[in-house]
Structure formats: structure tokens, C-alpha cells
Scaffold this active site. Sequence first.
Site, PDB file in Angstrom:
ATOM      1  N   PHE A 125       0.853  -1.185   0.000  1.00  0.00           N
ATOM      2  CA  PHE A 125       0.000   0.000   0.000  1.00  0.00           C
ATOM      3  C   PHE A 125       0.897   1.246   0.000  1.00  0.00           C
ATOM      4  CE2 PHE A 125      -2.802   3.131   1.979  1.00  0.00           C
ATOM      5  CZ  PHE A 125      -4.030   2.853   1.416  1.00  0.00           C
ATOM      6  N   ASP A 194       1.243  -5.602   8.328  1.00  0.00           N
ATOM      7  CA  ASP A 194       0.119  -4.685   8.215  1.00  0.00           C
ATOM      8  C   ASP A 194      -1.144  -5.528   8.010  1.00  0.00           C
ATOM      9  OD1 ASP A 194      -1.861  -2.911   7.403  1.00  0.00           O
ATOM     10  OD2 ASP A 194      -0.447  -1.582   6.395  1.00  0.00           O
ATOM     11  N   TYR A 219     -10.913   1.455  10.631  1.00  0.00           N
ATOM     12  CA  TYR A 219     -12.134   1.868   9.918  1.00  0.00           C
ATOM     13  C   TYR A 219     -12.553   0.935   8.795  1.00  0.00           C
ATOM     14  CZ  TYR A 219      -8.532   4.082   6.934  1.00  0.00           C
ATOM     15  OH  TYR A 219      -7.433   4.327   6.160  1.00  0.00           O
ATOM     16  N   LYS A 220     -11.801  -0.147   8.560  1.00  0.00           N
ATOM     17  CA  LYS A 220     -12.177  -1.063   7.476  1.00  0.00           C
ATOM     18  C   LYS A 220     -13.087  -2.164   8.045  1.00  0.00           C
ATOM     19  CE  LYS A 220      -8.255   0.317   4.737  1.00  0.00           C
ATOM     20  NZ  LYS A 220      -6.816   0.221   4.570  1.00  0.00           N
ATOM     21  N   ARG A 368     -12.744  -3.414  -6.955  1.00  0.00           N
ATOM     22  CA  ARG A 368     -12.654  -4.201  -5.718  1.00  0.00           C
ATOM     23  C   ARG A 368     -14.031  -4.346  -5.089  1.00  0.00           C
ATOM     24  NH1 ARG A 368      -8.554  -2.000  -1.321  1.00  0.00           N
ATOM     25  NH2 ARG A 368     -10.199  -0.414  -1.214  1.00  0.00           N
TER      26      ARG A 368
HETATM   27  C1  LIG Z   1      -6.065   1.368   4.516  1.00  0.00           C
HETATM   28  C2  LIG Z   1      -4.626   1.061   4.643  1.00  0.00           C
HETATM   29  C3  LIG Z   1      -3.766   1.925   5.308  1.00  0.00           C
HETATM   30  C4  LIG Z   1      -4.288   3.214   5.875  1.00  0.00           C
HETATM   31  O1  LIG Z   1      -3.344   3.950   6.568  1.00  0.00           O
HETATM   32  P1  LIG Z   1      -3.772   5.149   7.503  1.00  0.00           P
HETATM   33  O2  LIG Z   1      -2.518   5.849   7.804  1.00  0.00           O
HETATM   34  O3  LIG Z   1      -4.402   4.546   8.735  1.00  0.00           O
HETATM   35  O4  LIG Z   1      -4.743   6.002   6.745  1.00  0.00           O
HETATM   36  C5  LIG Z   1      -2.432   1.559   5.418  1.00  0.00           C
HETATM   37  N1  LIG Z   1      -1.970   0.391   4.911  1.00  0.00           N
HETATM   38  C6  LIG Z   1      -2.799  -0.466   4.273  1.00  0.00           C
HETATM   39  C7  LIG Z   1      -2.268  -1.759   3.742  1.00  0.00           C
HETATM   40  C8  LIG Z   1      -4.128  -0.155   4.093  1.00  0.00           C
HETATM   41  O5  LIG Z   1      -4.933  -0.975   3.436  1.00  0.00           O
END
Ligand SMILES: *Cc1c(COP(=O)(O)O)cnc(C)c1O
Length: 409
Positions: A125, A194, A219-220, A368
Site C-alpha cells: 500500500f 500490516d 475503519y475497514k 474491488r
Molecule cells: C487502509 C490502509 C492503510 C491506511 O493507513 P492510515 O494511515 O491509517 O490512513 C495503510 N496500509 C494499508 C495496507 C491499508 O490498506
Amino acid sequence: MHPRSHAEALDAADPLAALRNRFLLPEGLIYLDGNSLGPVTSTVRERVERVLTQEWGTSLVRSWDDHGWWELPLSAGARLAPLLGADPDLVAVTDSISVNLFKILTGAARLRPGRNAMVTDLASFPTDRYLIESVAELLGLHVRAVEVHELLTTFGSDLGVVALSHVDYRTGRLHDLASITADVHDAGGLVVWDLAHSAGVMPIDLEAAGVDFAVGCGYKYLNGGPGAPAFVYMARRHLAHLHQPISGWHGHVAPFAMESVYKPDPGVRRMLAGTPPILSMAAFDAALDAFEGVSLHDARVKSVALCELFIELVDALCDHHGVDVITPRLPEARGSQVSLRHPDAFAIVQALAERGVVGDMRPPDVLRFGMSPMFIRFVDVWDAVHVLADVLETGVWRQPRFSQRGHVT
Ligand SMILES: *Cc1c(COP(=O)(O)O)cnc(C)c1O
């Protein structure tokens, strides 16, 4: 191909079917985007109202003690811990993944002095990639970004920290957390996982796998609300040694002693930095109510079945429209989403949304669909793929209004 009654029968036999009642879902919407922003639950609404009126509104500053605000980052962490297979005193709810990665990657790299390589997944990500690059630059290290299946060949005696996503956010590929952790340890490195796309949808056992550190999203699939605080885990063996660089007063052993010298809390509280956002923290904590009495084994079984049905229907109905399934077809190699590839992914996702089917799009060409087993029904999957087939068949997505972009895709 299965008729709709097949999906109805699966719903009738679903042991998790009643969980949907815990959520406040808009009428008529098929929400396949809980992997981006989970929906609100009824207890979250009640809790936030209570925090506003009774706690903040009436008890004011006394609420830090009287209503458990002080403990919330750790008490919510302890409630979350069983979903991660973590000991309850090793999880803190705080900040965002980005900020937590900065803290953990910096602290972890310093636990391996002289080992100058940080390794990550090429498909990781963006924020994870940005942060590892930034930490490497600050500490004078270098980053190697590789395909996960090539990880082992890149491990040399300079291996320090490996940072990986448990599930690839784009394709939905699930990596073998336990075996990769063991490989990294054999090479003398430390691993940061992660869990943004796995926490809350499948059993995870951080303790059994001997994971060093983990971060994940509130939040997911955990449904903590927009901008919900993230979480961070660290193994007990690292507790006393990991020094995180954002040495704010909430991570101090005695914040209200107002000492001039920073002394980290002996426990996972040291991962905190500044004052936590209590409204969001309370919403996240209340969102965990939805997991009360839920077996993540059952959630995984349902998630696999939802994905199987989705893929089966896409194969049957959409194949001839240039749509490819890019999520691994083996359930063991898949998270809880189905990703499709089509050159006009953006417009198709917009056209679907207008028809009440919400998924999302990731560049350049990925559609997705997140399968949250807590509230999605088999009939939702059946209906969603039939709407998709119709959108493709009619070509309605070609209308210009479906190509207008907002800030979030
Ligand atoms: C959604 C997501 C994030 C989000 O990071 P934030 O700093 O909390 O906004 C980070 N890494 C992955 C793999 C994600 O899917």
C-alpha cells in the site's frame, strides 16, 4: 449457473445471518466496500451520543477517570486482541497506520544495528512504502522492494526489518504470515505485518506465529468509523526494548507527573504519543461490540463462501465482457475481497453505485468488492453480480457522467 434461490438457501443456513441486524445499513444498498469504510453499528451510535451528552456534556474533564477515557486506548486494545490472537496487554489503539508505521519501523530498525536493509513488498500500500522509504532515509538505511515470492532470495546478513501486508489491498492475495515470519527470523530480521485487510475477517494468531510487530486499520473491517484510530501490536520480548521516536507525553510512564525527562511506559502504552481522539476512540471501542460472540472461524468460512459465489457468478455472467478475476482462485490464498480487472474500472464502479451496488476502484484498472461476512448476504452477492453483468451488457457505464472523478475512488 445457480438460481437466486440458491443464494437464499445459503442465507437461510448462515449461522452469522443475524449479525447484520447489528448494523445500520441504508435500505436497498448493497455495500461491498466495508474493506474501505465499514458501516456504522447501532451501539456505535448510542455510544457516541452518550459520550457527547453524558460524558463530555456533563462530567467534562472528570470523564478521563470517571468514564474510562484514560484507559480507552488500552482497554479497546485488550478487546481487540482476541481477534488478532494477541495477548490483551500487547495491543494499543492509537493514531493512524501511517504514524504507527513510523514509530514501529524506526524503533524496530534500531533493534537491529548494523543491519542496513529494510525489505518490503513491491505491491505494498502506498503509505506503507512512503513510510519505509522515509524511515530508511532518516536512519541511513536502504530499502529493497521485492515480490513476496522472491523474499527469501533477498535476505542477506544485512537484513534488518521486513514490512509486509498480510493481504494485498489491490489483488486480495493473502500471504502466509506464520511461514514468512519464521523465514525472516531465520535470516536474523524482524517483521512488521500490516493487518489492514485481514483484521476482523479471519482468524489471526500473532502469538503463535511469533510476530514481532503488527499494525492495522480501525475503519475497514472493524467498522470503527471514518478516520478511526489504528492499532499496534508488539511482542512481549520487545516491550522493554522498543523506543519509538514520537516520545509524546501519553506514552510517558507518568504523564501527569509532568517530568522534564521522557521515560517510556514499561508496557504497550509507550506506543501512544499525544492525547487520543476520544470520540473516535469510543466509536471504535463500541464497534467491537459487533464481534461479541462471533467466531472468526465462522466469519472466515462465510467470507470464503461469499467470494466463491461472487467469482462463480462473474465467470458465468461477465467473462465475455473483458473482465478478469485477479484475486487468487484458491481460497487459502485469498483475503476477503474479490478484485476484477477491466480497463474502464472507474466508470463501471460509478455506474454500479448508481444502481445501488457499492464497490471501489484502485488504479489503474482494478474493481474491488469487499466481502464483510458480518453484514453481507449471499443474495447481495447474487444481485450485485447480476447488476454488474447488466451494466457490462448494456454498456451504460460509457455515459460521460460516470467518468467524473471526486477525491476518493
Ligand atoms: C487502509 C490502509 C492503510 C491506511 O493507513 P492510515 O494511515 O491509517 O490512513 C495503510 N496500509 C494499508 C495496507 C491499508 O490498506
